[in-house]
Design a protein around this motif. Structure first.
Motif, PDB file in Angstrom:
ATOM      1  N   LEU A  23       0.713  -1.213   0.387  1.00  0.00           N
ATOM      2  CA  LEU A  23      -0.073   0.437  -0.214  1.00  0.00           C
ATOM      3  C   LEU A  23       0.895   1.625  -0.224  1.00  0.00           C
ATOM      4  O   LEU A  23       0.856   2.299  -0.651  1.00  0.00           O
ATOM      5  CB  LEU A  23      -1.114   0.107   1.147  1.00  0.00           C
ATOM      6  N   CYS A  24       1.804   1.134   0.702  1.00  0.00           N
ATOM      7  CA  CYS A  24       2.919   2.176   0.830  1.00  0.00           C
ATOM      8  C   CYS A  24       3.500   2.541  -0.549  1.00  0.00           C
ATOM      9  O   CYS A  24       3.908   3.777  -0.490  1.00  0.00           O
ATOM     10  CB  CYS A  24       4.012   2.399   2.302  1.00  0.00           C
ATOM     11  N   LEU A  25       3.973   1.304  -0.770  1.00  0.00           N
ATOM     12  CA  LEU A  25       4.618   1.617  -2.951  1.00  0.00           C
ATOM     13  C   LEU A  25       3.656   1.762  -3.482  1.00  0.00           C
ATOM     14  O   LEU A  25       4.216   2.791  -4.178  1.00  0.00           O
ATOM     15  CB  LEU A  25       5.449   0.166  -2.598  1.00  0.00           C
ATOM     16  N   ALA A  26       2.863   1.245  -3.196  1.00  0.00           N
ATOM     17  CA  ALA A  26       1.420   2.213  -4.623  1.00  0.00           C
ATOM     18  C   ALA A  26       0.777   3.681  -3.726  1.00  0.00           C
ATOM     19  O   ALA A  26       0.632   4.765  -5.247  1.00  0.00           O
ATOM     20  CB  ALA A  26       0.348   1.381  -4.243  1.00  0.00           C
ATOM     21  N   ALA A  27       0.757   4.167  -3.011  1.00  0.00           N
ATOM     22  CA  ALA A  27       1.115   5.789  -2.751  1.00  0.00           C
ATOM     23  C   ALA A  27       1.924   6.471  -3.450  1.00  0.00           C
ATOM     24  O   ALA A  27       1.279   7.190  -4.324  1.00  0.00           O
ATOM     25  CB  ALA A  27       0.564   5.727  -1.315  1.00  0.00           C
ATOM     26  N   ALA A  28       3.024   5.910  -3.020  1.00  0.00           N
ATOM     27  CA  ALA A  28       4.549   6.696  -3.461  1.00  0.00           C
ATOM     28  C   ALA A  28       4.646   6.755  -5.339  1.00  0.00           C
ATOM     29  O   ALA A  28       4.954   7.949  -5.476  1.00  0.00           O
ATOM     30  CB  ALA A  28       5.443   5.825  -2.713  1.00  0.00           C
ATOM     31  N   THR A  29       4.006   5.460  -5.480  1.00  0.00           N
ATOM     32  CA  THR A  29       3.865   5.257  -6.920  1.00  0.00           C
ATOM     33  C   THR A  29       2.902   6.267  -7.805  1.00  0.00           C
ATOM     34  O   THR A  29       3.234   7.640  -8.445  1.00  0.00           O
ATOM     35  CB  THR A  29       3.556   3.866  -7.362  1.00  0.00           C
ATOM     36  N   ALA A  30       1.226   5.899  -6.925  1.00  0.00           N
ATOM     37  CA  ALA A  30       0.374   7.086  -7.313  1.00  0.00           C
ATOM     38  C   ALA A  30       1.040   8.433  -6.826  1.00  0.00           C
ATOM     39  O   ALA A  30       0.589   9.456  -8.188  1.00  0.00           O
ATOM     40  CB  ALA A  30      -0.695   6.823  -6.836  1.00  0.00           C
ATOM     41  N   GLN A 136       7.819  -4.690  -5.280  1.00  0.00           N
ATOM     42  CA  GLN A 136       8.533  -3.895  -7.052  1.00  0.00           C
ATOM     43  C   GLN A 136       7.493  -4.250  -8.128  1.00  0.00           C
ATOM     44  O   GLN A 136       7.586  -3.424  -9.135  1.00  0.00           O
ATOM     45  CB  GLN A 136       9.699  -4.543  -6.848  1.00  0.00           C
ATOM     46  N   LEU A 137       7.584  -5.583  -8.193  1.00  0.00           N
ATOM     47  CA  LEU A 137       7.054  -6.300  -9.084  1.00  0.00           C
ATOM     48  C   LEU A 137       5.341  -5.961  -9.138  1.00  0.00           C
ATOM     49  O   LEU A 137       4.972  -5.721 -10.809  1.00  0.00           O
ATOM     50  CB  LEU A 137       6.611  -7.446  -9.039  1.00  0.00           C
ATOM     51  N   LEU A 138       4.644  -6.080  -7.768  1.00  0.00           N
ATOM     52  CA  LEU A 138       3.526  -5.241  -8.126  1.00  0.00           C
ATOM     53  C   LEU A 138       3.239  -3.907  -8.699  1.00  0.00           C
ATOM     54  O   LEU A 138       2.794  -3.209  -9.287  1.00  0.00           O
ATOM     55  CB  LEU A 138       3.079  -5.582  -7.004  1.00  0.00           C
ATOM     56  N   ASN A 139       4.224  -3.303  -7.794  1.00  0.00           N
ATOM     57  CA  ASN A 139       4.287  -1.799  -8.002  1.00  0.00           C
ATOM     58  C   ASN A 139       4.858  -1.560  -9.931  1.00  0.00           C
ATOM     59  O   ASN A 139       4.099  -0.430 -10.296  1.00  0.00           O
ATOM     60  CB  ASN A 139       5.841  -1.370  -7.355  1.00  0.00           C
ATOM     61  N   LEU A 140       5.375  -2.046 -10.825  1.00  0.00           N
ATOM     62  CA  LEU A 140       5.903  -2.489 -11.946  1.00  0.00           C
ATOM     63  C   LEU A 140       4.044  -2.415 -12.881  1.00  0.00           C
ATOM     64  O   LEU A 140       4.400  -1.268 -13.466  1.00  0.00           O
ATOM     65  CB  LEU A 140       6.079  -3.323 -12.492  1.00  0.00           C
ATOM     66  N   VAL A 141       3.480  -3.006 -12.079  1.00  0.00           N
ATOM     67  CA  VAL A 141       1.925  -3.283 -12.489  1.00  0.00           C
ATOM     68  C   VAL A 141       1.383  -1.739 -12.811  1.00  0.00           C
ATOM     69  O   VAL A 141       0.718  -1.365 -12.907  1.00  0.00           O
ATOM     70  CB  VAL A 141       1.346  -4.963 -12.067  1.00  0.00           C
ATOM     71  N   LEU A 142       1.016  -1.306 -10.823  1.00  0.00           N
ATOM     72  CA  LEU A 142       0.248  -0.034 -10.444  1.00  0.00           C
ATOM     73  C   LEU A 142       1.095   0.835 -12.067  1.00  0.00           C
ATOM     74  O   LEU A 142       0.491   2.192 -11.977  1.00  0.00           O
ATOM     75  CB  LEU A 142       0.728   0.559  -9.031  1.00  0.00           C
ATOM     76  N   MET A 143       2.853   1.003 -11.955  1.00  0.00           N
ATOM     77  CA  MET A 143       2.986   2.341 -12.617  1.00  0.00           C
ATOM     78  C   MET A 143       2.625   2.194 -14.169  1.00  0.00           C
ATOM     79  O   MET A 143       1.791   3.203 -14.326  1.00  0.00           O
ATOM     80  CB  MET A 143       5.236   1.768 -12.727  1.00  0.00           C
ATOM     81  N   VAL A 144       1.917   0.789 -14.655  1.00  0.00           N
ATOM     82  CA  VAL A 144       1.774   0.923 -16.056  1.00  0.00           C
ATOM     83  C   VAL A 144       0.487   1.195 -16.170  1.00  0.00           C
ATOM     84  O   VAL A 144      -0.129   1.609 -17.034  1.00  0.00           O
ATOM     85  CB  VAL A 144       2.231  -0.217 -16.226  1.00  0.00           C
ATOM     86  N   THR A 145      -0.128   0.590 -15.407  1.00  0.00           N
ATOM     87  CA  THR A 145      -1.547   0.776 -14.609  1.00  0.00           C
ATOM     88  C   THR A 145      -2.189   2.682 -14.839  1.00  0.00           C
ATOM     89  O   THR A 145      -3.160   2.926 -15.480  1.00  0.00           O
ATOM     90  CB  THR A 145      -2.365   0.100 -13.881  1.00  0.00           C
ATOM     91  N   PHE A 146      -0.981   3.112 -14.122  1.00  0.00           N
ATOM     92  CA  PHE A 146      -1.357   4.485 -12.872  1.00  0.00           C
ATOM     93  C   PHE A 146      -1.454   5.411 -14.467  1.00  0.00           C
ATOM     94  O   PHE A 146      -2.271   6.794 -14.852  1.00  0.00           O
ATOM     95  CB  PHE A 146      -0.511   4.731 -11.809  1.00  0.00           C
TER      96      PHE A 146
END
Length: 589
Positions: A23-30, A136-146
């Protein structure tokens, strides 16, 4: 992900760390998406519309984003680190515990260096991926999606055109994973082989030097090192093909964006700020795609490592307690042992022992004599349930030992092995191994019975002298006497002496045997020996050959009967018999 799913039971209690970390990584990515939007506003509103009063607000917003994003990344690292370390801790304990209870059959094939590699390098690879790599692997998906979501909100047609190479990027990444995983599996095996070679060489360094085999050992290590090097080169070759392909496709996306986006700006169908935001956002997507190889690398390493660790954790325990196993109490055990038609073979080999039958009432001393491979040690290992018999049964006080709990059975048995092992600790701790609340008087008493007290007192710190690894610094006879004292302190119902005096001289052997007479009283004792002097006082002697009992009786009975026992007696007592014969002839003259 099946391997990681199996490992999840070892961090399930702390899975909230994984959730918080993601969640923290997703928020930082957003929050990272704010920068391109601020840049668009800076160009379209501040520069082109000359609204300079917005500069301070944009700057403070950017500063606030930086601070919050840094804090979120700290929390991601904190929770991820906690999770990874907790998993490694649990796995390390689980593996070590499993190794303690795995059967002798497993260790017949296992290599020390390989097991060390699994408990160190492999666990570290798993820790890194679960703690950080998975998020980090999940963050990659989030970065592409966002990133794609924001781009679509700005100009969906340009987004589709720009993203035309993304499927190809994903395809290359997946193909790369299918090739790099077997490469990492082979690399782990090569590293284990390398570790084993080093461990064996260090352990057997005296043998290596005694036979002047240093050049041979260097060459053997060099071959294994070359195998590991070739695996590394093969993996590096895969990487060298992966990165240029990814960069080429990424560059094509950028070129398409500049060409199509620039045309739209010229036609005033897209603002300059939107184009600049697009340019930032495309790297928000392509950057992770480049890193996909790195994340796949981490995942592949952890997957290969997980397979090796789970191989230990999921390995079948050959000798284990049956349901409702009987717990023996030391007060109840008498020590009556009975072998009935016992047959056993190691794996698919020929039987090591065949149809063994004998009884040992409480307090009886049974000796075993035979050549190498005759089955003497196998009989003792079957009694200890190091292995379970293939046919027949072994009974202790009328109980089939397979119905007894392994721990309670072995608590009634003390063994002095031919190959003595001492721990890197004080002599006292080695004698007291496995015992608690033992007085110093008791330690000295058993050391005297084992004829070890005198040489121990000559050492610099006496019983507090710390011996080196595997007992380095002591002679073979000294180590063996300490092992004898360790067995005697256990005060067992059954005492096993597996060639226990092979490393001491004849005079010391006689002294130890005299001490054994007192110790053996009231105990069932099994003696394996090559010297008849160690067996002659046994109540019964079994002579074995190729796994079968070929002679059985007392010393006095067996020396009168032609056979293997008499042959060994004549060889070992040739000088004594020659003197007797000479004396007889002189008497007749």
């Amino acid at each position: 992900m099946d391997i990681l799913k199996q490992l999840s039971i070892y961090y399930r209690e702390k899975r909230h760390y994984l959730i918080l970390s993601m969640l923290c990584l997703a928020a930082a990515t957003a929050l990272g998406l704010v920068y391109p939007l601020l840049l668009r506003k800076l160009i379209d509103d501040v520069i082109r519309k000359q609204q300079y009063d917005l500069v301070l607000g944009i700057a403070l917003t950017a500063l606030g984003v930086v601070i919050v994003k840094a804090f979120l990344q700290f929390l991601h690292g904190f929770f991820g680190g906690r999770l990874g370390n907790y998993l490694a801790y649990r796995l390390r304990n689980a593996c070590y515990e499993k190794l303690q209870f795995l059967s002798f059959r497993y260790y017949d094939r296992a290599k020390t260096g390989d097991l060390m590699s699994r408990l160190t390098g492999d666990l570290e690879a798993i820790r890194n991926f679960v703690g950080f790599g998975f998020a980090q692997l999940l963050n990659l998906v989030l970065m592409v999606t966002f990133g794609m979501a924001v781009m679509m909100s700005i100009h969906w047609q340009l987004t589709l055109v720009t993203m035309i190479t993304i499927p190809f990027l994903a395809g290359i990444a997946l193909k790369f994973e299918s090739k790099i995983h077997p490469a990492f599996q082979e690399m782990r095996l090569a590293l284990s082989s390398l570790t084993t070679a080093v461990q064996e060489n260090i352990t057997g360094v005296r043998t290596v030097k005694a036979f002047a085999r240093e050049p041979y050992e260097v060459e053997k290590f060099s071959h294994r090192n070359e195998r590991y090097k070739n695996n590394q080169i093969f993996a590096a070759t895969l990487w060298s093909k992966f990165f240029p392909a990814m960069e080429l496709l990424a560059s094509i996306s950028v070129a398409v964006l500049l060409a199509v986006g620039g045309t739209l700006v010229v036609k005033e169908q897209l603002s300059l700020g939107d184009l600049v935001a697009f340019f930032s956002l495309i790297w928000f997507i392509i950057g992770p795609m480049w890193g996909l190889g790195f994340h796949i690398n981490n995942y592949t390493q952890s997957k290969a490592s997980g397979e090796r660790v789970l191989e230990i954790l999921n390995h079948k325990i050959d000798v284990k307690d049956m349901e409702n196993a009987i717990e023996l109490s030391a007060d109840e055990v008498k020590g009556e042992v009975k072998f009935e038609h016992v047959t056993f073979a190691y794996g698919n080999k020929l039987p090591a022992v065949r149809d063994i039958n004998f009884e040992a009432p409480p307090g009886k001393v049974v000796g075993f004599l035979g050549g190498t491979g005759s089955g003497k040690s196998t009989i003792i290992q079957l009694l200890m349930r190091a292995y379970d018999v293939n046919e027949g049964s072994i009974e202790l006080d009328g109980h089939d030992i397979r119905t007894l709990s392994v721990q309670s059975l072995r608590h009634q048995i003390a063994t002095v092995f031919q190959e003595t092992f001492l721990f890197s600790s004080s002599i006292r701790n080695n004698i007291c191994y496995g015992m608690s609340e033992v007085s110093m008087d008791e330690v000295i008493r058993v050391a005297k019975l084992a004829k070890a007290h005198e040489f121990i007192m000559e050492l610099p710190d006496g019983y507090d002298t710390v011996v080196g690894e595997r007992g380095m610094g002591l002679s073979g006879g000294q180590k063996q006497r300490i092992a004898i004292a360790r067995a005697l302190l256990k005060n067992p119902k059954i005492l096993i002496l597996d060639d226990a005096t092979s490393a001491v001289d004849m005079e010391t052997e006689q002294e130890i045997q005299a001490g054994f007479q007192e110790v053996m009283r009231g105990r069932t004792t099994f003696i394996i020996a090559h010297r008849i002097s160690s067996l002659r006082h046994a109540d019964e002697i079994l002579v074995l050959d190729e796994g079968s009992v070929v002679q059985q009786g007392t010393h006095d009975e067996l020396i009168k009967v032609p056979g293997p026992y008499q042959d060994v007696y004549r060889i070992q007592y040739a000088d004594h018999l020659a003197r007797e014969e000479s004396s007889t002839k002189r008497g007749e003259a």
